[in-house]
Write a protein that holds these residues in place. Structure first.
Motif, PDB file in Angstrom:
ATOM      1  N   LYS A 122       5.266  -3.259   6.661  1.00 52.93           N
ATOM      2  CA  LYS A 122       4.155  -3.075   5.736  1.00 52.93           C
ATOM      3  C   LYS A 122       3.637  -4.422   5.241  1.00 52.93           C
ATOM      4  O   LYS A 122       2.420  -4.639   5.144  1.00 52.93           O
ATOM      5  CB  LYS A 122       4.583  -2.216   4.545  1.00 52.93           C
ATOM      6  CG  LYS A 122       4.734  -0.744   4.850  1.00 52.93           C
ATOM      7  CD  LYS A 122       5.044   0.055   3.597  1.00 52.93           C
ATOM      8  CE  LYS A 122       3.907   0.018   2.610  1.00 52.93           C
ATOM      9  NZ  LYS A 122       4.170   0.879   1.433  1.00 52.93           N
ATOM     10  N   ASN A 123       4.562  -5.340   4.923  1.00 49.81           N
ATOM     11  CA  ASN A 123       4.161  -6.672   4.452  1.00 49.81           C
ATOM     12  C   ASN A 123       3.378  -7.416   5.537  1.00 49.81           C
ATOM     13  O   ASN A 123       2.375  -8.089   5.243  1.00 49.81           O
ATOM     14  CB  ASN A 123       5.384  -7.481   4.043  1.00 49.81           C
ATOM     15  CG  ASN A 123       6.068  -6.915   2.806  1.00 49.81           C
ATOM     16  OD1 ASN A 123       5.468  -6.161   2.040  1.00 49.81           O
ATOM     17  ND2 ASN A 123       7.325  -7.277   2.602  1.00 49.81           N
ATOM     18  N   GLN A 124       3.832  -7.290   6.764  1.00 52.24           N
ATOM     19  CA  GLN A 124       3.139  -7.941   7.873  1.00 52.24           C
ATOM     20  C   GLN A 124       1.725  -7.368   8.053  1.00 52.24           C
ATOM     21  O   GLN A 124       0.773  -8.110   8.330  1.00 52.24           O
ATOM     22  CB  GLN A 124       3.941  -7.780   9.161  1.00 52.24           C
ATOM     23  CG  GLN A 124       5.262  -8.535   9.165  1.00 52.24           C
ATOM     24  CD  GLN A 124       6.136  -8.172  10.349  1.00 52.24           C
ATOM     25  OE1 GLN A 124       5.888  -7.200  11.073  1.00 52.24           O
ATOM     26  NE2 GLN A 124       7.189  -8.956  10.568  1.00 52.24           N
ATOM     27  N   GLU A 125       1.603  -6.061   7.879  1.00 49.64           N
ATOM     28  CA  GLU A 125       0.287  -5.420   7.994  1.00 49.64           C
ATOM     29  C   GLU A 125      -0.664  -5.958   6.933  1.00 49.64           C
ATOM     30  O   GLU A 125      -1.829  -6.256   7.218  1.00 49.64           O
ATOM     31  CB  GLU A 125       0.439  -3.902   7.834  1.00 49.64           C
ATOM     32  CG  GLU A 125       1.164  -3.223   8.989  1.00 49.64           C
ATOM     33  CD  GLU A 125       1.481  -1.772   8.700  1.00 49.64           C
ATOM     34  OE1 GLU A 125       1.969  -1.086   9.611  1.00 49.64           O
ATOM     35  OE2 GLU A 125       1.247  -1.322   7.556  1.00 49.64           O
ATOM     36  N   ASN A 126      -0.172  -6.073   5.693  1.00 49.04           N
ATOM     37  CA  ASN A 126      -1.018  -6.553   4.606  1.00 49.04           C
ATOM     38  C   ASN A 126      -1.408  -8.006   4.795  1.00 49.04           C
ATOM     39  O   ASN A 126      -2.526  -8.417   4.452  1.00 49.04           O
ATOM     40  CB  ASN A 126      -0.293  -6.369   3.266  1.00 49.04           C
ATOM     41  CG  ASN A 126      -0.161  -4.908   2.868  1.00 49.04           C
ATOM     42  OD1 ASN A 126      -1.050  -4.106   3.144  1.00 49.04           O
ATOM     43  ND2 ASN A 126       0.937  -4.556   2.220  1.00 49.04           N
ATOM     44  N   GLU A 127      -0.503  -8.817   5.338  1.00 46.50           N
ATOM     45  CA  GLU A 127      -0.817 -10.215   5.599  1.00 46.50           C
ATOM     46  C   GLU A 127      -1.902 -10.345   6.659  1.00 46.50           C
ATOM     47  O   GLU A 127      -2.798 -11.186   6.561  1.00 46.50           O
ATOM     48  CB  GLU A 127       0.450 -10.961   6.037  1.00 46.50           C
ATOM     49  CG  GLU A 127       1.449 -11.173   4.903  1.00 46.50           C
ATOM     50  CD  GLU A 127       2.742 -11.791   5.378  1.00 46.50           C
ATOM     51  OE1 GLU A 127       2.832 -12.101   6.590  1.00 46.50           O
ATOM     52  OE2 GLU A 127       3.653 -11.978   4.552  1.00 46.50           O
ATOM     53  N   ARG A 128      -1.826  -9.487   7.687  1.00 49.44           N
ATOM     54  CA  ARG A 128      -2.852  -9.521   8.727  1.00 49.44           C
ATOM     55  C   ARG A 128      -4.215  -9.112   8.173  1.00 49.44           C
ATOM     56  O   ARG A 128      -5.257  -9.546   8.656  1.00 49.44           O
ATOM     57  CB  ARG A 128      -2.458  -8.613   9.891  1.00 49.44           C
ATOM     58  CG  ARG A 128      -1.386  -9.207  10.802  1.00 49.44           C
ATOM     59  CD  ARG A 128      -1.294  -8.435  12.110  1.00 49.44           C
ATOM     60  NE  ARG A 128      -0.832  -7.072  11.909  1.00 49.44           N
ATOM     61  CZ  ARG A 128       0.449  -6.699  11.956  1.00 49.44           C
ATOM     62  NH1 ARG A 128       1.400  -7.604  12.159  1.00 49.44           N
ATOM     63  NH2 ARG A 128       0.784  -5.432  11.776  1.00 49.44           N
ATOM     64  N   LYS A 129      -4.209  -8.230   7.171  1.00 50.91           N
ATOM     65  CA  LYS A 129      -5.465  -7.809   6.547  1.00 50.91           C
ATOM     66  C   LYS A 129      -6.024  -8.876   5.614  1.00 50.91           C
ATOM     67  O   LYS A 129      -7.158  -8.765   5.140  1.00 50.91           O
ATOM     68  CB  LYS A 129      -5.250  -6.515   5.757  1.00 50.91           C
ATOM     69  CG  LYS A 129      -4.897  -5.311   6.619  1.00 50.91           C
ATOM     70  CD  LYS A 129      -4.591  -4.110   5.742  1.00 50.91           C
ATOM     71  CE  LYS A 129      -4.130  -2.908   6.560  1.00 50.91           C
ATOM     72  NZ  LYS A 129      -3.744  -1.759   5.694  1.00 50.91           N
TER      73      LYS A 129
END
Length: 269
Positions: A122-129
């Protein structure tokens, strides 16, 4: 095409028809903002059906909620913001991405490791966004207060901020209860409100530490109280009594009788 796919398409067509110029006036005037309350209500009706463990009722309420979801999607699709296909594709991709131990070659040894992996992804997804979020930020502030407190307590415990044992958590409840007593004796209304909130949060943490769902426990307690109160009213009605006619001691005696009768009724055994 499978029967399920046919029925699903038919439901989409019904919603489109309701929103058409010659459709239903009530459905046509809905907006995402006006529709929010109905989404919340239907969700709670489904939760109640699940609590009652009534399959036919659960089936009906699932249908109502499915209608709400597709209807809400349609409101955005009409504005060409996204389609139902986008919604389905988004959740499908997300679930595959967040389960590499199922759809990939990773292995998971424990539930704790599974939770950590989920949060990392989830953290990786938010960073990509481009907008990384703290784990607490993902907990909706619109949740019912008790449910939100449970989620917050659980989330920080995963980070390692937790009482070492149940006795420590219970000690915190005692401490907060003493502070509430002091606020009632010496504090302002603001102080009392703050200390009452602290006590409720401490009780929520205690419930989590005891592996008890506080939301369910409170619902059960409220249901039990309601059942006893209804029995109390029946007893008083038979005796031709009203609350204003009874001294506190007499009312307490009838309450004890109501508790006994309500709790030993056949439907509660």
């Amino acid at each position: 095409m499978t029967p399920t796919a046919e029925k699903f398409i038919a439901l989409i067509e019904i919603i489109t028809r309701l929103r058409a110029p010659n459709g239903c006036p009530w459905d046509r005037k809905q907006t995402p903002q006006s529709f929010k309350q109905y989404l919340v209500e239907e969700t709670h009706e489904l939760l109640e059906a699940i609590n009652d463990d009534d399959p036919s009722h659960i089936c009906e309420e699932l249908g109502d909620l499915l209608f709400q979801v597709i209807f809400l999607n349609n409101l955005y699709q009409e504005k060409n913001l996204f389609t139902l296909l986008d919604v389905i594709d988004s959740i499908t991709t997300k679930m595959v991405r967040r389960h590499p131990h199922v759809f990939g070659n990773q292995t998971i040894e424990s539930e704790q490791e599974l939770r950590q992996q989920w949060q990392t992804i989830k953290n990786q997804e938010n960073e990509r966004k481009g907008h990384p979020r703290h784990p607490l930020d993902s907990i909706p502030k619109s949740l019912p207060a008790l449910r939100r407190a449970q989620r917050v307590a659980d989330r920080v415990a995963r980070e390692g901020f937790d009482w070492p044992d149940l006795a420590s958590a219970l000690g915190k409840v005692d401490e907060e209860f003493a502070e509430l007593h002091h606020a009632f004796a010496h504090g302002s209304r603001t102080d009392i409100r703050e200390e009452l909130g602290d006590l409720l949060f401490a009780l929520t943490v205690l419930a989590r530490k005891a592996d008890i769902d506080g939301e369910d426990a409170l619902h059960e307690a409220t249901t039990k109280f309601s059942r006893r109160f209804l029995t109390l009213e029946k007893i008083m009605s038979k005796q031709g009594q009203q609350f204003v006619d009874l001294a506190p001691e007499a009312l307490l005696l009838i309450w004890q009788q109501a508790k006994s009768e309500a709790d030993t009724a056949p439907e509660n055994n």
